[in-house]
Design an enzyme around this catalytic site. Sequence first.
Site, PDB file in Angstrom:
ATOM      1  N   ARG A 101      -5.132  18.239  23.537  1.00  0.00           N
ATOM      2  CA  ARG A 101      -3.757  18.031  24.015  1.00  0.00           C
ATOM      3  C   ARG A 101      -3.481  16.538  24.013  1.00  0.00           C
ATOM      4  O   ARG A 101      -4.279  15.753  24.516  1.00  0.00           O
ATOM      5  CB  ARG A 101      -3.580  18.579  25.436  1.00  0.00           C
ATOM      6  N   ASP A 136      -0.862  13.214  21.936  1.00  0.00           N
ATOM      7  CA  ASP A 136       0.176  12.865  20.961  1.00  0.00           C
ATOM      8  C   ASP A 136      -0.125  13.450  19.585  1.00  0.00           C
ATOM      9  O   ASP A 136       0.777  13.893  18.890  1.00  0.00           O
ATOM     10  CB  ASP A 136       0.307  11.339  20.829  1.00  0.00           C
ATOM     11  N   ASN A 141      -4.562   8.524   2.258  1.00  0.00           N
ATOM     12  CA  ASN A 141      -4.865   7.897   3.551  1.00  0.00           C
ATOM     13  C   ASN A 141      -5.293   8.917   4.595  1.00  0.00           C
ATOM     14  O   ASN A 141      -6.374   8.852   5.118  1.00  0.00           O
ATOM     15  CB  ASN A 141      -3.638   7.160   4.105  1.00  0.00           C
ATOM     16  N   GLU A 142      -4.375   9.811   4.924  1.00  0.00           N
ATOM     17  CA  GLU A 142      -4.646  10.718   6.039  1.00  0.00           C
ATOM     18  C   GLU A 142      -3.597  11.811   6.159  1.00  0.00           C
ATOM     19  O   GLU A 142      -2.534  11.737   5.558  1.00  0.00           O
ATOM     20  CB  GLU A 142      -4.676   9.965   7.376  1.00  0.00           C
ATOM     21  N   ALA A 197      -3.965   9.366  21.473  1.00  0.00           N
ATOM     22  CA  ALA A 197      -3.594   9.489  22.887  1.00  0.00           C
ATOM     23  C   ALA A 197      -3.830  10.884  23.451  1.00  0.00           C
ATOM     24  O   ALA A 197      -2.887  11.613  23.785  1.00  0.00           O
ATOM     25  CB  ALA A 197      -2.129   9.055  23.092  1.00  0.00           C
ATOM     26  N   ASP A 208       0.836  -1.200   0.000  1.00  0.00           N
ATOM     27  CA  ASP A 208       0.000   0.000   0.000  1.00  0.00           C
ATOM     28  C   ASP A 208       0.872   1.252   0.000  1.00  0.00           C
ATOM     29  O   ASP A 208       0.508   2.273  -0.579  1.00  0.00           O
ATOM     30  CB  ASP A 208      -0.925   0.000   1.225  1.00  0.00           C
ATOM     31  N   GLY A 209       2.029   1.151   0.657  1.00  0.00           N
ATOM     32  CA  GLY A 209       2.958   2.281   0.672  1.00  0.00           C
ATOM     33  C   GLY A 209       3.419   2.663  -0.737  1.00  0.00           C
ATOM     34  O   GLY A 209       3.624   3.840  -1.035  1.00  0.00           O
TER      35      GLY A 209
END
Length: 268
Positions: A150, A152, A124-125, A187, A45-46
């Site tokens: 706030r 990651d 993808n994103e 996170a 996919d990369g």
Amino acid sequence: MKYYILNRGDQYSQELTQTFKTLARQRGLIWDQEEPDIVVTVGGDGTMLQAFHTFSDQLDRLAFVGIHTGHLGFYADWKPSELHQLVERMSDPDTRLEQHVVKYPIAEVQINRIDESLTYYALNELTLRGIHATLVVQLNVNDQRFETFRGDGICISTPSGSTAYNKSAGGAIIHPSLETIQIAEIASINNKVYRSLGSSMILPKHHHCDLYPKANQKILLSIDHLKFEYDDIISIRAMVGDKKVRFARFRPFPFWNRVKEAFIGDGE
Ligand code: NAP
Ligand code: MN
């Protein structure tokens, strides 16, 4: 039919590329680096992400096909053993490419820095993360302040990207027939002082969101496999793109079947 082929660079993918080129030549397909009708990727996919960004200025006219030389991919969903079949479909004079194309939504990303504005498309994103410290970013939805996040990072994914980073961030898997972007938290810190939604949100077409990082914060922006470091971002806008990406399917392989094969397998 004109095609271009690119591969991951490992030996197996290179060999398969040569086999593809030989078969393609025998069947009268024309190799064209500038304006191919079909871009074939060999790898994972990369590799498809790389092809997408190489040809992002021609999304309206060309279609992508991916062959996987490792595990089954979401974009790279043809097996090496199906290579002959793929060349036959591509070279069949009765094949009308338009009849075999599926269109998936992509995300449009506008980056506003102090002295320039840039536009990218993500397959993808996009993600925003802190480099030295926790990311602090205000999220506006449709020009209204929603929250200050706030943690990651933030991941904003397309439907076909929902099986990638978004899934690790706990986001839902979205069928690519839905024109949406999904905002997922990576996170987040939630306590008496800091508060953000905690669940992922899905925005429809024609909505937009803006991220305003705290001033002077060093941030890492990723768009698919591409990475950028900035300390002068004013805002980043994301929305469902005004264009779509086209994949040449040639044979049915429903999205939910790919999800099952990739994540669940054949077991009970
Ligand atoms: P990579 O580190 O090799 O990719 C990470 C994994 O994501 C690979 O197994 C890749 O598949 C897979 N992948 C890519 N697109 C996918 C999709 N749409 N659905 C399901 N899996 C997908 O880096 P890369 O190959 O350049 O890919 C960049 C992508 O990696 C980013 O767009 C992001 O989605 C993903 N990523 C995920 C995490 C995470 O889950 N924590 C962290 C960083 C990046 P292949 O092996 O077939 O290439
Ligand atoms: Mn990869």
